[in-house]
Design a protein around this motif. Structure first.
Motif, PDB file in Angstrom:
ATOM      1  N   HIS A 194       0.870  -1.196  -0.158  1.00 35.08           N
ATOM      2  CA  HIS A 194       0.002   0.038  -0.051  1.00 35.08           C
ATOM      3  C   HIS A 194       0.955   1.050  -0.051  1.00 35.08           C
ATOM      4  O   HIS A 194       0.365   2.403  -0.525  1.00 35.08           O
ATOM      5  CB  HIS A 194      -0.859  -0.171   1.347  1.00 35.08           C
ATOM      6  CG  HIS A 194      -2.306  -0.753   0.952  1.00 35.08           C
ATOM      7  ND1 HIS A 194      -2.507  -1.240  -0.103  1.00 35.08           N
ATOM      8  CD2 HIS A 194      -3.355  -1.269   1.916  1.00 35.08           C
ATOM      9  CE1 HIS A 194      -3.471  -2.140   0.061  1.00 35.08           C
ATOM     10  NE2 HIS A 194      -4.073  -2.086   1.186  1.00 35.08           N
ATOM     11  N   ILE A 195       1.952   1.333   0.746  1.00 40.89           N
ATOM     12  CA  ILE A 195       2.890   2.467   0.648  1.00 40.89           C
ATOM     13  C   ILE A 195       3.348   2.682  -0.495  1.00 40.89           C
ATOM     14  O   ILE A 195       3.862   3.647  -1.136  1.00 40.89           O
ATOM     15  CB  ILE A 195       3.831   2.474   2.013  1.00 40.89           C
ATOM     16  CG1 ILE A 195       3.302   2.460   3.068  1.00 40.89           C
ATOM     17  CG2 ILE A 195       4.790   3.553   1.902  1.00 40.89           C
ATOM     18  CD1 ILE A 195       4.183   2.176   4.405  1.00 40.89           C
ATOM     19  N   LEU A 196       4.018   1.602  -1.091  1.00 39.66           N
ATOM     20  CA  LEU A 196       4.418   1.368  -2.487  1.00 39.66           C
ATOM     21  C   LEU A 196       3.546   2.083  -3.645  1.00 39.66           C
ATOM     22  O   LEU A 196       3.624   3.111  -4.357  1.00 39.66           O
ATOM     23  CB  LEU A 196       4.776   0.095  -3.109  1.00 39.66           C
ATOM     24  CG  LEU A 196       5.220  -0.250  -4.471  1.00 39.66           C
ATOM     25  CD1 LEU A 196       6.293  -1.427  -4.509  1.00 39.66           C
ATOM     26  CD2 LEU A 196       4.031  -0.605  -5.348  1.00 39.66           C
ATOM     27  N   TRP A 197       2.156   1.584  -3.514  1.00 42.03           N
ATOM     28  CA  TRP A 197       1.059   2.240  -4.401  1.00 42.03           C
ATOM     29  C   TRP A 197       0.829   3.822  -3.848  1.00 42.03           C
ATOM     30  O   TRP A 197       0.894   4.473  -5.106  1.00 42.03           O
ATOM     31  CB  TRP A 197      -0.318   1.616  -3.980  1.00 42.03           C
ATOM     32  CG  TRP A 197      -1.484   2.111  -4.711  1.00 42.03           C
ATOM     33  CD1 TRP A 197      -1.508   1.882  -6.051  1.00 42.03           C
ATOM     34  CD2 TRP A 197      -2.296   3.039  -4.262  1.00 42.03           C
ATOM     35  NE1 TRP A 197      -2.656   2.694  -6.428  1.00 42.03           N
ATOM     36  CE2 TRP A 197      -3.081   3.601  -5.325  1.00 42.03           C
ATOM     37  CE3 TRP A 197      -2.511   3.774  -3.055  1.00 42.03           C
ATOM     38  CZ2 TRP A 197      -4.224   4.294  -5.199  1.00 42.03           C
ATOM     39  CZ3 TRP A 197      -3.383   4.612  -2.953  1.00 42.03           C
ATOM     40  CH2 TRP A 197      -4.288   4.894  -4.095  1.00 42.03           C
ATOM     41  N   MET A 198       0.871   4.069  -2.776  1.00 44.04           N
ATOM     42  CA  MET A 198       0.818   5.534  -2.537  1.00 44.04           C
ATOM     43  C   MET A 198       1.727   6.215  -3.043  1.00 44.04           C
ATOM     44  O   MET A 198       1.372   7.405  -3.589  1.00 44.04           O
ATOM     45  CB  MET A 198       0.597   5.729  -1.143  1.00 44.04           C
ATOM     46  CG  MET A 198      -0.716   5.241  -0.367  1.00 44.04           C
ATOM     47  SD  MET A 198      -0.783   5.206   1.520  1.00 44.04           S
ATOM     48  CE  MET A 198      -1.163   6.811   1.768  1.00 44.04           C
ATOM     49  N   GLY A 199       2.920   5.828  -3.040  1.00 46.98           N
ATOM     50  CA  GLY A 199       4.052   6.374  -3.798  1.00 46.98           C
ATOM     51  C   GLY A 199       3.876   6.531  -5.255  1.00 46.98           C
ATOM     52  O   GLY A 199       3.945   7.718  -5.928  1.00 46.98           O
ATOM     53  N   LEU A 200       3.225   5.459  -6.021  1.00 45.71           N
ATOM     54  CA  LEU A 200       3.078   5.563  -7.301  1.00 45.71           C
ATOM     55  C   LEU A 200       2.036   6.584  -7.795  1.00 45.71           C
ATOM     56  O   LEU A 200       2.073   7.234  -8.830  1.00 45.71           O
ATOM     57  CB  LEU A 200       2.860   4.329  -7.876  1.00 45.71           C
ATOM     58  CG  LEU A 200       3.907   3.176  -7.962  1.00 45.71           C
ATOM     59  CD1 LEU A 200       3.299   1.966  -8.331  1.00 45.71           C
ATOM     60  CD2 LEU A 200       5.118   3.531  -8.858  1.00 45.71           C
ATOM     61  N   ALA A 201       0.887   6.574  -6.682  1.00 43.89           N
ATOM     62  CA  ALA A 201      -0.243   7.514  -7.123  1.00 43.89           C
ATOM     63  C   ALA A 201       0.365   8.982  -6.858  1.00 43.89           C
ATOM     64  O   ALA A 201       0.034   9.720  -7.754  1.00 43.89           O
ATOM     65  CB  ALA A 201      -1.282   7.262  -5.831  1.00 43.89           C
ATOM     66  N   ALA A 202       1.201   9.286  -5.899  1.00 39.74           N
ATOM     67  CA  ALA A 202       1.936  10.668  -5.865  1.00 39.74           C
ATOM     68  C   ALA A 202       2.415  10.864  -7.197  1.00 39.74           C
ATOM     69  O   ALA A 202       2.475  12.117  -7.620  1.00 39.74           O
ATOM     70  CB  ALA A 202       2.393  10.708  -4.613  1.00 39.74           C
ATOM     71  N   ASP A 203       3.184  10.052  -7.648  1.00 38.85           N
ATOM     72  CA  ASP A 203       3.873  10.017  -8.759  1.00 38.85           C
ATOM     73  C   ASP A 203       2.772  10.553  -9.879  1.00 38.85           C
ATOM     74  O   ASP A 203       3.246  11.553 -10.887  1.00 38.85           O
ATOM     75  CB  ASP A 203       4.804   8.904  -9.250  1.00 38.85           C
ATOM     76  CG  ASP A 203       5.768   9.099 -10.564  1.00 38.85           C
ATOM     77  OD1 ASP A 203       6.411  10.464 -10.359  1.00 38.85           O
ATOM     78  OD2 ASP A 203       5.958   8.373 -10.957  1.00 38.85           O
ATOM     79  N   ALA A 204       1.696   9.699  -9.987  1.00 39.60           N
ATOM     80  CA  ALA A 204       0.851   9.955 -11.215  1.00 39.60           C
ATOM     81  C   ALA A 204       0.187  11.533 -10.989  1.00 39.60           C
ATOM     82  O   ALA A 204      -0.226  11.784 -12.062  1.00 39.60           O
ATOM     83  CB  ALA A 204      -0.430   9.053 -10.917  1.00 39.60           C
TER      84      ALA A 204
END
Lengths: 147, 362
Positions: free
Chosen positions: B108-118
């Motif tokens: 989930h933390i990895l995903w939140m990072g990718l979302a922030a990048d998006a």
């Protein structure tokens, strides 16, 4: 090589990897290992990239994509196969939809094995790739002078 | 109204770590239809059960996906254990829960990072991934691997976590909690983040049910379903489990559900550590699955419900192994959410389903 004459930009493409190597490539770029401090930046545009990091093996559908990205990159360029799947097909080498390592599609300069490849191995491979990039760049310049 | 044009999205795209191709039919700046094309990562690993015996296949199952690697090895092992009627020691079940929930925290933390990048918040992306490294350090200390652990086997687990390591995990998680709350505030309270997520890509409760969505994507549309509440394996020991729900169904709700699930997972790990029973970590498994024996299993992966099915044929090789992964369930929801959205919101919506293409195609 004692210093790098340029900060290389990398482009990453996931062939058919399981994500393990992809997140390790990203982890190498992020604060834990932080190669950005050397000016190494992940770009989405093949024309801006010097180093092509490929993870995962190639299959009938993605072989064209891998070749297309490679062809769009400007000379000099270096290819790093990240992870054992990109090197040889790895644990999936005998799957019906796997052709083999990335070297079946494009010339590979550095192999970084591991399942999943560790960020340290990726950094080591990129440092080697920098040396190869330097040589290719010199050869290209010599060729231009000769012409 | 302008003329309809088709914009290709992927398979190589800066916001996607994985190859997914979408044909976006757009009119002016509005997406009318999104047509997904998959098949870039298909390896055909379900067929490998014919050449790998049931103990070897666990290492293949783990490599279905590198982010939810532990979940797949857990799901596969539990399925074969049901097939053969193996009783797993309680300590092994609890250790599995600890690693599985740690995987969820990291995913989930990895995903939140990718979302922030998006949505273009580069520094938030870096903060998330820095925090995630601390979870990976726990994995490295307890299993030796950062993303692929190879720690589950049919009948239990390969390694034990000793008292000193358990105390260390508790200490690290306490530290992560504080830093995580700050990051969570940025996601849930920052105006510029909210501008990109609130009201974007709404899926109604009815649609979520009709499209059989699973996981946080469905729970953000108020679908009260989480496999963990069935109490399989070590989850049966939890005193209480309530799925994290939200009723809005937009991108903000999906971010919120995942953000709160991280804290929930940390609580589960702490509860498990507090009541970890002593004893063996594995039972010896002998023999082969009987011919015609069948077993099915459900596991809540970070991305949602994952279904496993196995059939034996009397040898040490399985007759059939089949998984139905959460992203393949959620792709229909994604194309529904994309229809009618703004072109600039496409990458945000694609990311909020947390697509895991290598799970989907295997």
């Amino acid at each position: 090589m004692t210093y790098a004459t340029k900060s290389p930009w990398v482009i990453h493409y996931d062939g058919s990897s399981c994500n393990g190597c992809d997140i390790e490539v990203l982890a190498a770029l992020c604060p834990g290992y932080d190669v950005e401090r050397f000016g190494i930046i992940n770009t989405g545009n093949p024309k801006h990239a010097d180093i092509f990091l490929v993870t995962g093996s190639v299959n009938e559908q993605n072989i064209k994509v891998v070749q297309e990205i490679y062809n769009q990159m400007v000379e000099p360029k270096v290819v790093v196969a990240c992870g054992i799947c990109a090197c040889s097909g790895g644990i999936f080498h005998d799957c019906y939809n796997v052709i083999g390592g990335v070297d079946q599609a494009i010339p590979v300069d550095v192999y970084a094995p591991g399942c999943a490849v560790r960020p340290e191995a990726i950094i080591d491979a990129v440092v080697q790739a920098l040396g190869i990039l330097e040589e290719k760049s010199k050869a290209l310049q010599a060729q231009r002078k000769g012409a | 109204m302008g003329k309809a044009t088709v914009i290709p999205f992927g398979p190589q795209h800066p916001v996607l770590p994985e190859p997914l191709h979408l044909d976006l039919v757009v009119e002016d700046e509005t997406v009318i239809e999104a047509v997904p094309q998959i098949g870039f990562i298909h390896r055909g690993l379900e067929k490998l059960v014919e050449t790998r015996d049931y103990n070897q296949f666990i290492y293949v199952a783990e490599r279905i996906c590198g982010i939810c690697a532990f979940g797949h090895s857990l799901g596969y092992a539990e399925t074969v254990e049901r097939l053969m009627g193996v009783e797993v020691p309680e300590r092994a079940e609890c250790l599995r829960v600890i690693w599985h929930e740690l995987s969820r925290v990291h995913s989930h933390i990895l995903w939140m990072g990718l979302a922030a990048d998006a949505f273009g918040f580069e520094s938030l992306f870096m903060h998330c991934w820095r925090l995630r490294e601390r979870v990976l350090d726990i994995f490295e200390k307890t299993t030796g691997g950062r993303v692929i652990f190879s720690v589950v086997k049919v009948g239990g687990v390969v390694r034990d976590i000793d008292e000193a390591q358990l105390a260390e995990i508790k200490r690290v998680l306490e530290g992560i909690k504080d830093d995580y709350r700050q990051i969570m505030n940025a996601f849930l309270k920052d105006t510029s983040v909210k501008n990109r997520t609130v009201g974007v890509g709404v899926i109604s409760h009815e649609d979520a049910l009709a499209l059989s969505m699973v996981g946080p994507f469905a729970r953000a549309s108020n679908v009260n379903y989480d496999v963990r509440m069935l109490g399989n394996g070590g989850y049966g020991r939890l005193s209480d489990f309530q799925p994290v729900l939200d009723a809005q169904g937009d991108c903000y709700a999906r971010v919120k559900v995942r953000a709160l699930e991280v804290l929930q997972s940390i609580d589960i790990i702490e509860e498990m550590i507090a009541q970890l029973p002593a004893g063996d970590i594995a039972t010896d498994v002998k023999g082969s699955p009987a011919a015609g024996a069948q077993a099915a299993n459900l596991v809540e992966q970070p991305r949602g419900e994952c279904y496993y099915y196995a059939r034996g044929n009397g040898t040490k090789y399985l007759e059939r192994m089949r998984m139905r992964t959460p992203t393949s369930q959620n792709l229909a929801g994604m194309t529904t959410a994309l229809a009618g959205c703004d072109l600039a919101d496409v990458n945000m919506i694609v990311l909020t389903i947390d697509p895991c293409i290598s799970c989907t195609e295997r």
